[in-house]
Design an enzyme around this catalytic site. Structure first.
Site, PDB file in Angstrom:
ATOM      1  CB  CYS A 113      -3.910  11.977 -12.950  1.00 16.14           C
ATOM      2  SG  CYS A 113      -3.268  10.357 -13.366  1.00 16.14           S
ATOM      3  CG  HIS A 255      -6.231  11.670  -9.351  1.00 19.79           C
ATOM      4  ND1 HIS A 255      -6.895  10.988 -10.345  1.00 19.79           N
ATOM      5  CD2 HIS A 255      -4.951  11.219  -9.375  1.00 19.79           C
ATOM      6  CE1 HIS A 255      -6.053  10.167 -10.944  1.00 19.79           C
ATOM      7  NE2 HIS A 255      -4.864  10.283 -10.373  1.00 19.79           N
ATOM      8  CG  ASN A 285      -4.893   6.807 -11.374  1.00 20.50           C
ATOM      9  OD1 ASN A 285      -5.598   7.485 -12.109  1.00 20.50           O
ATOM     10  ND2 ASN A 285      -3.722   7.217 -10.926  1.00 20.50           N
TER      11      ASN A 285
HETATM   12  N1  COA Z   1       2.388  -6.179  -5.622  1.00 20.25           N
HETATM   13  C1  COA Z   1       3.391  -6.522  -4.796  1.00 20.25           C
HETATM   14  N2  COA Z   1       4.447  -5.746  -4.558  1.00 20.25           N
HETATM   15  C2  COA Z   1       4.489  -4.557  -5.212  1.00 20.25           C
HETATM   16  C3  COA Z   1       3.496  -4.141  -6.081  1.00 20.25           C
HETATM   17  C4  COA Z   1       2.411  -5.007  -6.296  1.00 20.25           C
HETATM   18  N3  COA Z   1       1.383  -4.710  -7.110  1.00 20.25           N
HETATM   19  N4  COA Z   1       3.810  -2.917  -6.558  1.00 20.25           N
HETATM   20  C5  COA Z   1       4.975  -2.589  -6.020  1.00 20.25           C
HETATM   21  N5  COA Z   1       5.399  -3.574  -5.209  1.00 20.25           N
HETATM   22  C6  COA Z   1       6.634  -3.665  -4.432  1.00 20.25           C
HETATM   23  C7  COA Z   1       7.768  -2.922  -5.064  1.00 20.25           C
HETATM   24  O1  COA Z   1       8.331  -3.689  -6.117  1.00 20.25           O
HETATM   25  C8  COA Z   1       8.709  -2.759  -3.910  1.00 20.25           C
HETATM   26  O2  COA Z   1       9.416  -3.960  -3.752  1.00 20.25           O
HETATM   27  P1  COA Z   1      10.967  -3.937  -3.342  1.00 20.25           P
HETATM   28  O3  COA Z   1      11.002  -3.267  -2.014  1.00 20.25           O
HETATM   29  O4  COA Z   1      11.311  -5.387  -3.335  1.00 20.25           O
HETATM   30  O5  COA Z   1      11.636  -3.145  -4.418  1.00 20.25           O
HETATM   31  C9  COA Z   1       7.761  -2.608  -2.727  1.00 20.25           C
HETATM   32  O6  COA Z   1       6.469  -3.043  -3.176  1.00 20.25           O
HETATM   33  C10 COA Z   1       7.652  -1.197  -2.208  1.00 20.25           C
HETATM   34  O7  COA Z   1       7.499  -0.331  -3.319  1.00 20.25           O
HETATM   35  P2  COA Z   1       7.047   1.146  -3.140  1.00 20.25           P
HETATM   36  O8  COA Z   1       6.875   1.777  -4.481  1.00 20.25           O
HETATM   37  O9  COA Z   1       7.976   1.834  -2.196  1.00 20.25           O
HETATM   38  O10 COA Z   1       5.652   0.858  -2.414  1.00 20.25           O
HETATM   39  P3  COA Z   1       4.553   1.855  -1.975  1.00 20.25           P
HETATM   40  O11 COA Z   1       4.045   1.467  -0.671  1.00 20.25           O
HETATM   41  O12 COA Z   1       4.977   3.257  -2.212  1.00 20.25           O
HETATM   42  O13 COA Z   1       3.361   1.534  -3.007  1.00 20.25           O
HETATM   43  C11 COA Z   1       2.477   2.427  -4.993  1.00 20.25           C
HETATM   44  C12 COA Z   1       3.574   1.588  -4.383  1.00 20.25           C
HETATM   45  C13 COA Z   1       2.754   2.547  -6.504  1.00 20.25           C
HETATM   46  C14 COA Z   1       1.158   1.752  -4.774  1.00 20.25           C
HETATM   47  C15 COA Z   1       2.469   3.804  -4.332  1.00 20.25           C
HETATM   48  O14 COA Z   1       3.754   4.353  -4.330  1.00 20.25           O
HETATM   49  C16 COA Z   1       1.550   4.778  -4.976  1.00 20.25           C
HETATM   50  O15 COA Z   1       0.367   4.583  -5.007  1.00 20.25           O
HETATM   51  N6  COA Z   1       2.098   5.900  -5.482  1.00 20.25           N
HETATM   52  C17 COA Z   1       1.326   6.895  -6.123  1.00 20.25           C
HETATM   53  C18 COA Z   1       0.943   6.381  -7.434  1.00 20.25           C
HETATM   54  C19 COA Z   1      -0.088   7.214  -8.085  1.00 20.25           C
HETATM   55  O16 COA Z   1      -1.165   7.304  -7.628  1.00 20.25           O
HETATM   56  N7  COA Z   1       0.286   7.813  -9.166  1.00 20.25           N
HETATM   57  C20 COA Z   1      -0.597   8.529  -9.955  1.00 20.25           C
HETATM   58  C21 COA Z   1      -0.610   9.919  -9.519  1.00 20.25           C
HETATM   59  S1  COA Z   1      -1.262  10.749 -10.839  1.00 20.25           S
END
Ligand code: COA
Length: 334
Positions: A113, A255, A285
């Site tokens: 990214c 980003h 993204n």
């Molecule tokens: N719908 C419903 N639940 C979801 C989900 C979705 N689309 N995606 C993840 N979850 C769930 C997970 O399975 C987890 O469930 P569990 O507690 O039963 O295991 C719960 O939500 C919490 O997961 P977590 O990863 O801790 O949530 P979060 O609040 O951190 O959000 C992201 C997840 C991926 C949205 C977030 O971590 C994020 O945006 N991270 C950065 C990602 C990114 O931008 N990466 C690119 C950088 S280059």
């Protein structure tokens, strides 16, 4: 002698026609529009049709950037992508050929990214060294091709697209001149964002003894924290190099990973959230395409105008990160 700066003089963008809404995803996976919107700010993402590849996205955006630059002849093509058409060769030569650019040097840059900022830095280096007078820099990715269909956390976030700029040789004090691109990397955390199989360490043909994993994997929560820290730190370095303070920034083009990341970054820096370009609500993204697509969207929407002071920053797998300043020139995106 004044250093030759890389000056933005063209901007193009392209999105595949098919948009996938959150509700459509919720029909396939255990997720909901409410969860995705509240946790990421994303409402839809675009998906490339079957049979096409990243080069198709890159050609469309590249052609538009060249048109936006009034057909200026470029003498190099840099394509930032993590989803090349093939593992070998690079995709950029095919893109240059399809754009009819002749035998110009053309190569891929892989920084996930952060790829577009790595590409800009590479183009600025070619120009400063006198190796090129004008460079087409494209960020293009088709993450739909590497996502696990069952993984709701990545399917909700990523979309396909391409954005491109033309940079030409100019002077550091003119509108559009890129400030020094501040880049960083931390390979000790390369497992946080990874496609494990299909490369030289774990080629598909050697995976009979254990299960191959061809899909993109991300440790979302850790990546979230690292993204905010790294973009804040490199942004501050870019501002310092430009002699700007946070209050000088008219538009932050970060980003487009997650609206909560963009806002956390703005809060950390003490920048008004209103100054953040937001495009991810419609496209998700788009990896290497994210920054140029957000630039084009901000210009089209009137939020980014000539004379505005812009701070661009990105973070991605590698880990990699970067930031760069510029004063927006008179450039109409195509
Ligand atoms: N719908 C419903 N639940 C979801 C989900 C979705 N689309 N995606 C993840 N979850 C769930 C997970 O399975 C987890 O469930 P569990 O507690 O039963 O295991 C719960 O939500 C919490 O997961 P977590 O990863 O801790 O949530 P979060 O609040 O951190 O959000 C992201 C997840 C991926 C949205 C977030 O971590 C994020 O945006 N991270 C950065 C990602 C990114 O931008 N990466 C690119 C950088 S280059």
């Amino acid at each position: 002698m004044t250093a030759r700066a890389a000056v933005v003089c063209g901007l193009g963008q392209w999105l595949p026609a098919r948009a996938v809404t959150n509700d459509e995803l919720a029909g396939e996976l255990d997720t909901s529009d409410a969860w995705i919107r509240s946790r990421t700010g994303i409402g839809a993402r675009h998906v490339l049709e079957d049979g096409l590849g990243t080069s198709d996205l890159a050609v469309e955006a590249g052609a538009r950037a060249l048109k936006s630059a009034s057909g200026l002849a470029v003498d190099a093509v840099v394509l930032a992508t993590t989803t090349p058409d093939h593992p070998c060769p690079a995709t950029a030569p095919r893109v240059a050929a399809r754009l009819g650019l002749g035998p110009v040097p053309a190569f891929d840059v892989a920084a996930v990214c952060t790829g577009f900022l790595y590409g800009l830095a590479t183009a600025a280096g070619l120009i400063a060294a006198g190796s090129a007078d004008a460079v087409l820099v494209i960020g293009a990715d088709a993450f739909s091709r590497i996502l696990d269909p069952e993984d709701r956390s990545t399917r909700a976030i990523f979309g396909d697209g391409a954005g491109a700029v033309v940079v030409r040789a100019g002077t550091p004090d003119e509108p559009g001149a890129l400030g020094p691109v501040q880049l960083g990397a931390d390979g000790s955390a390369d497992d946080l964002i990874q496609v494990r199989s299909g490369g030289s360490r774990d080629p598909f043909r050697a995976t009979t003894a254990r299960q191959a994993d061809p899909y993109f994997r991300m440790a979302g929560r850790t990546v979230f924290r690292r993204a905010v820290e790294a973009m804040a730190e490199s942004s501050q370095r870019a501002l310092d190099r430009a002699g700007w303070s946070v209050g000088d920034v008219d538009v932050l083009v970060a980003h487009q990973a997650n609206l909560r990341i963009v806002h956390a970054l703005a809060d950390w820096m003490g920048l008004d959230r209103e100054r953040c370009a937001v495009h991810l609500d419609r496209v998700g993204n788009t990896s290497a395409a994210s920054v140029p697509l957000a630039l084009a969207d901000a210009v089209a929407g009137g939020g980014l105008r000539p004379g505005h002071r812009v701070l661009m920053t990105a973070f991605g797998g590698g880990l990699t990160w970067g930031a760069c300043t510029l004063t927006w020139p008179v450039v109409e995106p195509h």
